[in-house]
Design a protein around this motif. Sequence first.
Motif, PDB file in Angstrom:
ATOM      1  N   UNK A  40       3.405 -62.305 -41.872  1.00 44.99           N
ATOM      2  CA  UNK A  40       3.300 -60.904 -42.249  1.00 44.99           C
ATOM      3  C   UNK A  40       4.325 -60.082 -41.492  1.00 44.99           C
ATOM      4  N   UNK A  41       4.766 -59.011 -42.128  1.00 44.74           N
ATOM      5  CA  UNK A  41       5.573 -57.999 -41.473  1.00 44.74           C
ATOM      6  C   UNK A  41       4.809 -56.695 -41.605  1.00 44.74           C
ATOM      7  N   UNK A  42       4.696 -55.958 -40.495  1.00 43.49           N
ATOM      8  CA  UNK A  42       3.874 -54.754 -40.543  1.00 43.49           C
ATOM      9  C   UNK A  42       4.332 -53.731 -39.523  1.00 43.49           C
ATOM     10  N   UNK A  43       4.032 -52.480 -39.847  1.00 42.55           N
ATOM     11  CA  UNK A  43       4.231 -51.378 -38.905  1.00 42.55           C
ATOM     12  C   UNK A  43       2.922 -51.010 -38.227  1.00 42.55           C
ATOM     13  N   UNK A  49       5.153 -55.976 -36.451  1.00 44.35           N
ATOM     14  CA  UNK A  49       6.291 -56.870 -36.311  1.00 44.35           C
ATOM     15  C   UNK A  49       6.230 -57.975 -37.341  1.00 44.35           C
ATOM     16  N   UNK A  50       6.910 -59.087 -37.054  1.00 44.25           N
ATOM     17  CA  UNK A  50       6.941 -60.242 -37.963  1.00 44.25           C
ATOM     18  C   UNK A  50       6.344 -61.444 -37.259  1.00 44.25           C
ATOM     19  N   UNK A  51       5.459 -62.155 -37.933  1.00 39.92           N
ATOM     20  CA  UNK A  51       4.909 -63.366 -37.351  1.00 39.92           C
ATOM     21  C   UNK A  51       3.768 -63.925 -38.172  1.00 39.92           C
ATOM     22  N   UNK A  52       3.277 -65.082 -37.750  1.00 42.41           N
ATOM     23  CA  UNK A  52       2.127 -65.710 -38.392  1.00 42.41           C
ATOM     24  C   UNK A  52       0.888 -64.851 -38.102  1.00 42.41           C
ATOM     25  N   UNK A  53       0.176 -64.498 -39.148  1.00 41.80           N
ATOM     26  CA  UNK A  53      -1.041 -63.712 -39.008  1.00 41.80           C
ATOM     27  C   UNK A  53      -2.102 -64.290 -39.938  1.00 41.80           C
ATOM     28  N   UNK A  54      -3.339 -64.326 -39.464  1.00 42.74           N
ATOM     29  CA  UNK A  54      -4.400 -64.929 -40.248  1.00 42.74           C
ATOM     30  C   UNK A  54      -5.289 -63.955 -40.989  1.00 42.74           C
ATOM     31  N   UNK A 182       2.321 -49.981 -43.344  1.00 41.45           N
ATOM     32  CA  UNK A 182       2.508 -50.985 -44.380  1.00 41.45           C
ATOM     33  C   UNK A 182       2.360 -52.376 -43.788  1.00 41.45           C
ATOM     34  N   UNK A 183       1.892 -53.305 -44.605  1.00 41.89           N
ATOM     35  CA  UNK A 183       1.800 -54.712 -44.229  1.00 41.89           C
ATOM     36  C   UNK A 183       2.151 -55.544 -45.459  1.00 41.89           C
ATOM     37  N   UNK A 184       3.112 -56.445 -45.309  1.00 39.50           N
ATOM     38  CA  UNK A 184       3.511 -57.354 -46.384  1.00 39.50           C
ATOM     39  C   UNK A 184       3.243 -58.778 -45.928  1.00 39.50           C
ATOM     40  N   UNK A 185       2.543 -59.551 -46.753  1.00 43.60           N
ATOM     41  CA  UNK A 185       2.184 -60.926 -46.422  1.00 43.60           C
ATOM     42  C   UNK A 185       2.807 -61.887 -47.426  1.00 43.60           C
ATOM     43  N   UNK A 186       3.268 -63.026 -46.919  1.00 37.74           N
ATOM     44  CA  UNK A 186       3.868 -64.055 -47.764  1.00 37.74           C
ATOM     45  C   UNK A 186       3.651 -65.413 -47.110  1.00 37.74           C
TER      46      UNK A 186
END
Length: 226
Positions: A40-43, A49-54, A182-186
């Motif tokens: 995920x990338x998020x503010x 930031x950017x990293x593995x998120x569950x 914002x949060x974008x997950x991929x």
Amino acid sequence: MLPRTLLTSASLADAALRTHEEEGREWPLLVWAPGPGVRMVSSAVLGGGIGERGWVLNAQVPPGYQRRDPVAHLRELASDAGLTGPGVGLMTAASVADRRQAEDGGVRAVVTAGIGVRGWAAAPGRGSVGAPRPGTINIIVSLPVALTDAALVNAVATATEAKTQALVELGADASGTPTDAVCVAAPSPTGSGAELFAGPRSLWGARLARAVHRATRDACAGRPAG
């Protein structure tokens, strides 16, 4: 506390609406736990930031929220929801129960919004160095394809452009609110298969833009302007 397995779903459409207590009453809490293998990338104030998120949670808090420890508060809410490991935590004073969703070509967006306090990004003034306030327009997006770091950042920019387009079309005369998040997950990349681009004219960026635009319009339509 619900077992975490009851909250786990790869689809953002399955985000669960829970509640938490604050100032003597219950407030909605949106929880999505896609599990491992997601970047995920998020503010967001928690897990930005950017990293593995569950997991991701979006907590509604009272207007005039007074706590000065939002990170600790979000961690408490995550723990109470049975969430463990790294995740993303957002806050908002807007109605979480009135969230709006949109999907386009496999990209899904969920938006909670209030536009009572809004304006243009390039406004005069010093800005603030105080503790972050709860977000007013919170955007959560999921994509079914892996993105490079650059494409994740590009996706945030595309989501922001789509949000602003929706506001302008609604006559809000603003680019956003001062506390938008914002949060974008991929999926996490495997090998060299990650998408390189997520701008508004790329395949996945265009889908993201349309989903965010529609969800934002639906979330903001009819909201009080003052």
